[in-house]
Scaffold this motif. Structure first.
Motif, short mmCIF file in Angstrom:
data_model
loop_
_atom_site.label_atom_id
_atom_site.label_comp_id
_atom_site.label_asym_id
_atom_site.label_seq_id
_atom_site.Cartn_x
_atom_site.Cartn_y
_atom_site.Cartn_z
N GLN A 1 0.79 -1.26 0.10
CA GLN A 1 -0.01 0.07 -0.02
C GLN A 1 0.68 1.41 0.11
OE1 GLN A 1 -3.29 0.03 2.90
NE2 GLN A 1 -3.50 -2.05 2.73
N GLU A 2 0.29 2.36 -0.35
CA GLU A 2 0.88 3.42 -0.36
C GLU A 2 1.22 4.21 0.90
OE1 GLU A 2 -0.32 5.52 -4.80
OE2 GLU A 2 -0.62 6.43 -2.90
N ARG A 3 2.14 4.96 1.19
CA ARG A 3 2.32 5.51 2.44
C ARG A 3 1.29 6.52 2.70
NH1 ARG A 3 7.83 8.29 2.71
NH2 ARG A 3 6.73 9.66 1.45
N GLU A 4 0.65 6.63 3.99
CA GLU A 4 -0.34 7.74 4.27
C GLU A 4 0.14 8.37 5.63
OE1 GLU A 4 -4.26 6.20 5.62
OE2 GLU A 4 -3.41 4.68 6.53
N GLY A 5 -0.47 9.55 5.38
CA GLY A 5 -0.21 10.42 6.79
C GLY A 5 -1.22 10.16 7.71
N VAL A 6 -0.84 9.84 9.05
CA VAL A 6 -1.88 9.24 10.27
C VAL A 6 -2.10 10.63 10.82
CG1 VAL A 6 -2.06 7.97 12.23
CG2 VAL A 6 -0.88 7.06 10.05
N ALA A 7 -1.09 11.37 11.28
CA ALA A 7 -1.54 12.42 12.33
C ALA A 7 -0.40 13.68 12.11
CB ALA A 7 -1.44 11.99 13.97
N HIS A 8 -0.69 14.71 12.06
CA HIS A 8 0.07 15.88 12.07
C HIS A 8 -0.18 16.96 13.00
CE1 HIS A 8 0.91 19.82 10.18
NE2 HIS A 8 1.90 19.21 9.58
N ILE A 9 1.16 17.43 13.51
CA ILE A 9 0.85 18.78 14.46
C ILE A 9 1.78 19.63 13.93
CG2 ILE A 9 2.65 17.64 15.85
CD1 ILE A 9 1.56 18.99 18.30
N ASP A 10 1.17 20.94 14.08
CA ASP A 10 1.76 22.10 13.16
C ASP A 10 2.56 22.90 14.39
OD1 ASP A 10 -0.59 24.39 12.53
OD2 ASP A 10 0.01 23.91 14.50
N SER A 11 3.10 24.07 13.94
CA SER A 11 4.06 24.73 14.81
C SER A 11 3.11 25.33 16.06
CB SER A 11 4.60 25.87 14.09
OG SER A 11 3.71 26.76 13.30
N VAL A 12 1.97 25.40 15.79
CA VAL A 12 1.35 26.24 16.97
C VAL A 12 0.62 24.96 17.55
CG1 VAL A 12 1.40 28.56 15.98
CG2 VAL A 12 -0.61 27.03 15.70
N GLY A 13 0.65 24.07 17.32
CA GLY A 13 0.05 22.74 18.10
C GLY A 13 -1.25 22.46 17.28
N LYS A 14 -1.68 22.89 16.16
CA LYS A 14 -2.86 22.43 15.66
C LYS A 14 -2.58 21.11 15.22
CE LYS A 14 -5.97 23.48 11.72
NZ LYS A 14 -6.26 24.33 10.54
N ILE A 15 -3.74 20.38 15.07
CA ILE A 15 -3.48 18.81 15.10
C ILE A 15 -4.64 18.26 14.05
CG2 ILE A 15 -3.64 16.61 16.16
CD1 ILE A 15 -2.66 17.71 18.61
N GLN A 16 -4.20 17.46 13.27
CA GLN A 16 -5.02 16.64 12.21
C GLN A 16 -4.69 15.26 12.14
OE1 GLN A 16 -3.59 19.29 8.82
NE2 GLN A 16 -5.87 19.92 8.64
N TYR A 17 -6.01 14.64 11.85
CA TYR A 17 -5.76 13.07 11.86
C TYR A 17 -6.48 12.62 10.72
CZ TYR A 17 -4.98 13.39 16.78
OH TYR A 17 -4.36 13.61 18.14
N THR A 18 -5.91 11.67 10.06
CA THR A 18 -6.65 10.80 9.03
C THR A 18 -7.83 10.35 9.59
OG1 THR A 18 -6.45 9.30 7.21
CG2 THR A 18 -5.68 8.60 9.12
#
Length: 119
Positions: free
Chosen positions: A43-60
């Motif tokens: 399978q292709e690599r997928e992003g699971v979770a991301h945190i930015d410089s100010v702490g904003k978070i995103q999840y798949t």
């Protein structure tokens, strides 16, 4: 020289929990954009979770409510807490870091840690 070293992977049964760690050297996790990715065989690599410089978070979508990304600035470490694990979470998990948040590419990658979830 930047190094990201993941640890904490392993084999668990469905419903179990694991916490992955990504220890950084030569790179300060504070106020940086970092992420966890995973790649299952074939399978292709997928992003699971991301945190930015100010702490904003995103999840798949598939991990929302089950996984939590966080960082400990004092330990210079990124974490991924994984609960209610499912067999489909089985993959090699990688942490990644950017030099510049607004750029799309991740400049640094760890070697990965294997997570295997059995039913």
């Amino acid at each position: 020289q930047v190094q990201l070293v993941e640890s904490g992977g392993g084999s668990v049964q469905a419903g179990g929990s694991l916490t992955l760690s990504c220890a950084a050297s030569g790179y300060y996790v504070i106020s940086k954009c970092m992420a966890w990715f995973r790649q299952a065989p074939g399978q292709e690599r997928e992003g699971v979770a991301h945190i930015d410089s100010v702490g904003k978070i995103q999840y798949t979508d598939s991990v929302k409510g089950r996984f939590t990304i966080s960082r400990d600035n004092a330990k210079n470490t990124l974490y991924l807490q994984m609960t209610s694990l499912k067999p489909e979470d089985t993959a090699m998990y990688y942490c990644a870091a950017k030099n510049v948040c607004w750029r799309t590419e991740y400049n640094y990658w760890g070697q990965g840690t294997q997570v295997t979830v059995s039913s």
